[in-house]
Write a protein that holds these residues in place. Structure first.
Motif, PDB file in Angstrom:
ATOM      1  N   VAL A 204      36.768  40.065  38.519  1.00 18.47           N
ATOM      2  CA  VAL A 204      37.407  38.944  39.214  1.00 18.47           C
ATOM      3  C   VAL A 204      37.374  39.174  40.724  1.00 18.47           C
TER       4      VAL A 204
ATOM      5  N   THR B 176      41.161  33.777  31.706  1.00 15.74           N
ATOM      6  CA  THR B 176      40.982  35.217  31.877  1.00 15.74           C
ATOM      7  C   THR B 176      39.970  35.776  30.888  1.00 15.74           C
TER       8      THR B 176
ATOM      9  N   VAL C 259      43.119  33.151  35.486  1.00 13.26           N
ATOM     10  CA  VAL C 259      42.770  33.794  36.754  1.00 13.26           C
ATOM     11  C   VAL C 259      42.924  32.745  37.846  1.00 13.26           C
TER      12      VAL C 259
END
Length: 139
Positions: free
Chosen positions: A42, A21, A83
């Protein structure tokens, strides 16, 4: 890996992309405002990786970062450290019976790299309304 969603729809993971992340965070602490920008980045990156424009975000929980001094750049908060972006496929269309199958891009954050997908995230997958969110396509 197959995942069972709402209404007992079984989907398979066609692609999975993951990264840290905060890869690229050089200094300072993440804040609630910077995390919002991270999530937006993202989403944009996920859309660039796929032919799917639509996506489903499993909203990540932010955790306060405790520090013993004021932080002038905002409220220190952290997202889960990984992520995850998966393109899910189902062997039947979601809405248009003239199509062959359906797909959905799902974005989430969790503490570790997959696999496994964390249990609390799998529970949130079960709430996805495939008929509402998925994209129908033909081969």
């Amino acid at each position: 890996m197959n995942i069972v969603l709402k209404d007992n729809i079984e989907v398979s993971i066609r692609e999975l992309h993951q990264w840290g992340t905060y890869n690229g965070l050089l200094e300072g602490l993440p804040t609630d405002a910077s995390n919002k920008r991270t999530i937006e980045t993202v989403i944009k990156r996920a859309q660039e990786m796929s032919f799917l424009n639509d996506y489903y975000l499993i909203e990540p929980e932010q955790t306060p970062i405790k520090i013993n001094r004021p932080y002038r750049f905002g409220t220190p908060m952290s997202l889960p450290s990984t992520v995850c972006i998966a393109e899910l496929w189902h062997h039947q269309p979601a809405r248009n019976e003239d199509m062959h199958a359906s797909s959905l891009l799902v974005i989430w954050f969790q503490e570790t790299y997959c696999f496994p997908i964390e249990d609390d995230i799998l529970e949130k997958f079960k709430t996805i309304d495939w008929g509402k969110h998925a994209y129908d396509f033909e081969y």
